[in-house]
Each structure stands twice: as structure tokens, then as C-alpha cells.
Design a protein around this motif. Sequence first.
Motif, PDB file in Angstrom:
ATOM      1  N   TYR A  33      -0.893  -8.118  -1.407  1.00 54.42           N
ATOM      2  CA  TYR A  33      -1.015  -6.468  -1.435  1.00 54.42           C
ATOM      3  C   TYR A  33      -0.914  -6.070  -0.033  1.00 54.42           C
ATOM      4  O   TYR A  33      -1.447  -6.326   0.945  1.00 54.42           O
ATOM      5  N   MET A  34      -0.171  -5.032  -0.236  1.00 52.00           N
ATOM      6  CA  MET A  34       0.231  -3.798   0.701  1.00 52.00           C
ATOM      7  C   MET A  34       0.323  -2.579   0.123  1.00 52.00           C
ATOM      8  O   MET A  34       0.691  -2.367  -0.970  1.00 52.00           O
ATOM      9  N   GLY A  35      -0.039  -1.460   0.952  1.00 52.53           N
ATOM     10  CA  GLY A  35      -0.142  -0.128   0.568  1.00 52.53           C
ATOM     11  C   GLY A  35      -0.109   0.890   1.422  1.00 52.53           C
ATOM     12  O   GLY A  35      -0.362   0.561   2.610  1.00 52.53           O
ATOM     13  N   TRP A  36       0.304   2.099   1.194  1.00 53.82           N
ATOM     14  CA  TRP A  36       0.320   3.211   1.877  1.00 53.82           C
ATOM     15  C   TRP A  36      -1.038   4.112   1.507  1.00 53.82           C
ATOM     16  O   TRP A  36      -1.052   4.437   0.155  1.00 53.82           O
ATOM     17  N   TYR A  37      -1.598   4.697   2.407  1.00 55.43           N
ATOM     18  CA  TYR A  37      -2.917   5.600   2.207  1.00 55.43           C
ATOM     19  C   TYR A  37      -2.612   6.790   3.041  1.00 55.43           C
ATOM     20  O   TYR A  37      -2.011   6.904   4.022  1.00 55.43           O
ATOM     21  N   ARG A  38      -3.081   7.785   2.602  1.00 56.08           N
ATOM     22  CA  ARG A  38      -3.194   9.157   3.726  1.00 56.08           C
ATOM     23  C   ARG A  38      -4.665  10.005   3.518  1.00 56.08           C
ATOM     24  O   ARG A  38      -5.424   9.683   2.593  1.00 56.08           O
ATOM     25  N   GLU A  44     -11.109  13.117   1.631  1.00 56.36           N
ATOM     26  CA  GLU A  44     -11.166  11.809   1.585  1.00 56.36           C
ATOM     27  C   GLU A  44      -9.567  10.927   1.873  1.00 56.36           C
ATOM     28  O   GLU A  44      -8.521  11.614   1.379  1.00 56.36           O
ATOM     29  N   ARG A  45      -9.596   9.764   2.279  1.00 55.52           N
ATOM     30  CA  ARG A  45      -8.523   8.919   2.499  1.00 55.52           C
ATOM     31  C   ARG A  45      -8.096   8.533   0.907  1.00 55.52           C
ATOM     32  O   ARG A  45      -8.969   8.231   0.099  1.00 55.52           O
ATOM     33  N   GLU A  46      -6.976   8.756   0.609  1.00 54.48           N
ATOM     34  CA  GLU A  46      -6.421   8.396  -0.839  1.00 54.48           C
ATOM     35  C   GLU A  46      -5.147   7.578  -0.788  1.00 54.48           C
ATOM     36  O   GLU A  46      -4.374   7.387   0.243  1.00 54.48           O
ATOM     37  N   LEU A  47      -5.273   6.586  -1.920  1.00 55.33           N
ATOM     38  CA  LEU A  47      -3.983   6.000  -2.101  1.00 55.33           C
ATOM     39  C   LEU A  47      -2.655   6.609  -2.532  1.00 55.33           C
ATOM     40  O   LEU A  47      -2.981   7.568  -3.027  1.00 55.33           O
ATOM     41  N   VAL A  48      -1.597   6.173  -1.550  1.00 56.57           N
ATOM     42  CA  VAL A  48      -0.264   7.182  -1.897  1.00 56.57           C
ATOM     43  C   VAL A  48       0.519   5.851  -2.754  1.00 56.57           C
ATOM     44  O   VAL A  48       0.977   6.475  -3.769  1.00 56.57           O
ATOM     45  N   ALA A  49       0.415   4.911  -2.414  1.00 56.99           N
ATOM     46  CA  ALA A  49       1.554   3.842  -3.256  1.00 56.99           C
ATOM     47  C   ALA A  49       0.999   2.570  -2.849  1.00 56.99           C
ATOM     48  O   ALA A  49       0.562   2.266  -1.551  1.00 56.99           O
ATOM     49  N   GLU A  50       1.190   1.552  -3.613  1.00 55.06           N
ATOM     50  CA  GLU A  50       0.822   0.230  -3.432  1.00 55.06           C
ATOM     51  C   GLU A  50       1.853  -0.722  -4.131  1.00 55.06           C
ATOM     52  O   GLU A  50       2.463  -0.563  -5.026  1.00 55.06           O
ATOM     53  N   ILE A  51       2.070  -1.938  -3.533  1.00 55.39           N
ATOM     54  CA  ILE A  51       2.847  -2.941  -4.007  1.00 55.39           C
ATOM     55  C   ILE A  51       2.145  -4.191  -4.032  1.00 55.39           C
ATOM     56  O   ILE A  51       1.682  -4.665  -3.136  1.00 55.39           O
ATOM     57  N   LEU A  52       2.235  -4.722  -5.039  1.00 52.21           N
ATOM     58  CA  LEU A  52       1.547  -6.114  -5.466  1.00 52.21           C
ATOM     59  C   LEU A  52       2.708  -7.143  -5.764  1.00 52.21           C
ATOM     60  O   LEU A  52       3.371  -7.043  -6.773  1.00 52.21           O
ATOM     61  N   SER A  53       2.411  -8.363  -4.906  1.00 52.02           N
ATOM     62  CA  SER A  53       3.245  -9.493  -5.280  1.00 52.02           C
ATOM     63  C   SER A  53       4.898  -9.051  -5.306  1.00 52.02           C
ATOM     64  O   SER A  53       5.721  -9.819  -5.837  1.00 52.02           O
ATOM     65  N   GLY A  54       5.188  -8.001  -4.424  1.00 49.39           N
ATOM     66  CA  GLY A  54       6.433  -7.675  -4.461  1.00 49.39           C
ATOM     67  C   GLY A  54       7.028  -7.215  -5.371  1.00 49.39           C
ATOM     68  O   GLY A  54       8.294  -7.054  -5.604  1.00 49.39           O
ATOM     69  N   VAL A  63       2.859  12.220  -5.981  1.00 48.51           N
ATOM     70  CA  VAL A  63       4.021  11.528  -5.330  1.00 48.51           C
ATOM     71  C   VAL A  63       4.931  10.970  -6.115  1.00 48.51           C
ATOM     72  O   VAL A  63       6.052  10.602  -5.587  1.00 48.51           O
ATOM     73  N   LYS A  64       4.912  10.855  -7.446  1.00 46.44           N
ATOM     74  CA  LYS A  64       5.730  10.120  -8.185  1.00 46.44           C
ATOM     75  C   LYS A  64       7.108  10.817  -8.388  1.00 46.44           C
ATOM     76  O   LYS A  64       7.090  12.231  -8.494  1.00 46.44           O
ATOM     77  N   GLY A  65       8.122  10.128  -8.294  1.00 48.58           N
ATOM     78  CA  GLY A  65       9.444  10.655  -8.426  1.00 48.58           C
ATOM     79  C   GLY A  65       9.898  11.251  -7.006  1.00 48.58           C
ATOM     80  O   GLY A  65      11.187  11.707  -6.961  1.00 48.58           O
ATOM     81  N   ARG A  66       9.066  11.143  -6.136  1.00 46.00           N
ATOM     82  CA  ARG A  66       9.366  11.510  -4.694  1.00 46.00           C
ATOM     83  C   ARG A  66       9.311  10.625  -3.601  1.00 46.00           C
ATOM     84  O   ARG A  66      10.168  10.581  -2.733  1.00 46.00           O
ATOM     85  N   PHE A  67       8.327   9.711  -3.732  1.00 40.32           N
ATOM     86  CA  PHE A  67       8.140   8.571  -2.822  1.00 40.32           C
ATOM     87  C   PHE A  67       8.717   7.211  -3.376  1.00 40.32           C
ATOM     88  O   PHE A  67       8.548   7.064  -4.625  1.00 40.32           O
ATOM     89  N   THR A  68       8.842   6.445  -2.497  1.00 43.66           N
ATOM     90  CA  THR A  68       9.364   5.033  -2.951  1.00 43.66           C
ATOM     91  C   THR A  68       8.788   4.252  -1.695  1.00 43.66           C
ATOM     92  O   THR A  68       9.068   3.984  -0.529  1.00 43.66           O
ATOM     93  N   ILE A  69       7.875   2.945  -2.459  1.00 46.39           N
ATOM     94  CA  ILE A  69       7.324   2.094  -1.710  1.00 46.39           C
ATOM     95  C   ILE A  69       8.345   0.741  -1.594  1.00 46.39           C
ATOM     96  O   ILE A  69       8.927   0.368  -2.747  1.00 46.39           O
ATOM     97  N   SER A  70       8.475   0.074  -0.511  1.00 40.47           N
ATOM     98  CA  SER A  70       9.368  -1.131  -0.631  1.00 40.47           C
ATOM     99  C   SER A  70       8.834  -2.206   0.416  1.00 40.47           C
ATOM    100  O   SER A  70       7.980  -1.516   1.506  1.00 40.47           O
ATOM    101  N   ARG A  71       9.343  -3.351   0.397  1.00 41.01           N
ATOM    102  CA  ARG A  71       8.955  -4.225   1.439  1.00 41.01           C
ATOM    103  C   ARG A  71      10.202  -5.419   1.787  1.00 41.01           C
ATOM    104  O   ARG A  71      10.769  -5.630   0.959  1.00 41.01           O
ATOM    105  N   ASP A  72      10.161  -5.706   3.017  1.00 37.74           N
ATOM    106  CA  ASP A  72      11.224  -6.346   3.480  1.00 37.74           C
ATOM    107  C   ASP A  72      10.589  -7.469   3.956  1.00 37.74           C
ATOM    108  O   ASP A  72      10.145  -7.724   5.365  1.00 37.74           O
ATOM    109  N   ASN A  73      10.377  -8.662   3.463  1.00 33.71           N
ATOM    110  CA  ASN A  73       9.741  -9.804   3.794  1.00 33.71           C
ATOM    111  C   ASN A  73      10.342 -10.356   5.306  1.00 33.71           C
ATOM    112  O   ASN A  73       9.688 -10.896   5.955  1.00 33.71           O
ATOM    113  N   ALA A  74      11.768 -10.602   5.050  1.00 36.46           N
ATOM    114  CA  ALA A  74      12.487 -11.070   6.003  1.00 36.46           C
ATOM    115  C   ALA A  74      12.224 -10.101   7.616  1.00 36.46           C
ATOM    116  O   ALA A  74      12.273 -10.805   8.616  1.00 36.46           O
ATOM    117  N   LYS A  75      11.934  -8.807   7.559  1.00 31.55           N
ATOM    118  CA  LYS A  75      11.680  -8.133   8.615  1.00 31.55           C
ATOM    119  C   LYS A  75      10.270  -7.917   8.626  1.00 31.55           C
ATOM    120  O   LYS A  75       9.834  -7.083   9.744  1.00 31.55           O
TER     121      LYS A  75
END
Length: 111
Positions: A33-38, A44-54, A63-75
Motif C-alpha cells: 500500500y502506498m498513497g498520496w494525500y494532500r 482536513e488531510r484528504e486522500l488524493v490517490a492510492e495504489i495497492l499491490s501495484g 482529480v480523476k482524469g487529471r492525476f496519475t499515480i504510479s510506482r517504480d519498484n526498481a527505483k
Amino acid sequence: QVQLVESGGGLVQPGGSLRLSCAASETIFSINYMGWYRQAPGKERELVAEILSGAIIHYADSVKGRFTISRDNAKNTLYLQMNSLKPEDTAVYYCHALSVWGQGTQVTVSS
């Protein structure tokens, strides 16, 4: 006890783009689990995007359609690509993984 460091924030005009990065101090391969909040001043602090199990991804409706969350496990890095930014996106953005928070990076959208 992974440590997280955000970067990439700054001042941008409405309609512009920014890419936020969250660098982890160790491998994130096993972190499911990893996520971005703002948090904006007075709000209040709010969830922006989260990614589970990649694979499973959720976005806030605002933010739908405007933001994209991603993860690079190698980096060992989590990203948030932000396009078509609006003044209401102005906030401190935080990276979150398990029980750990980064220090935050300021995003300001203004003409």
C-alpha cells in the motif's frame, strides 16, 4: 521503518503540470500500500490517490482524469503526475506507505 522523501512541488500556473516523487529508503517491492494525500490550510488531510499491490488504484473524484499515480519498484519511488492543475489543487502533498509519512511538498497553483 521505511523513510519517505517527497519532491517535485512548486509554483505552477493553472492548466500546468507537475510530477511529484516519493523516494523510499529501502525496497518497496513488499509494500502493498502506498498513497498520496494532500492538506490545504484550514482543511482536513484528504486522500488524493492510492495504489495497492501495484495494480489496484483509487483516485479522489476531484482529480480523476487529471492525476496519475504510479510506482517504480526498481527505483523505490512512488510518483504522482498532475496535469491540468487548478487553484484548488494548492496544498501540501504527502506520501504515505503503511504507517509512515513523508515530510510533504508544497504545490501552489496560481496565476
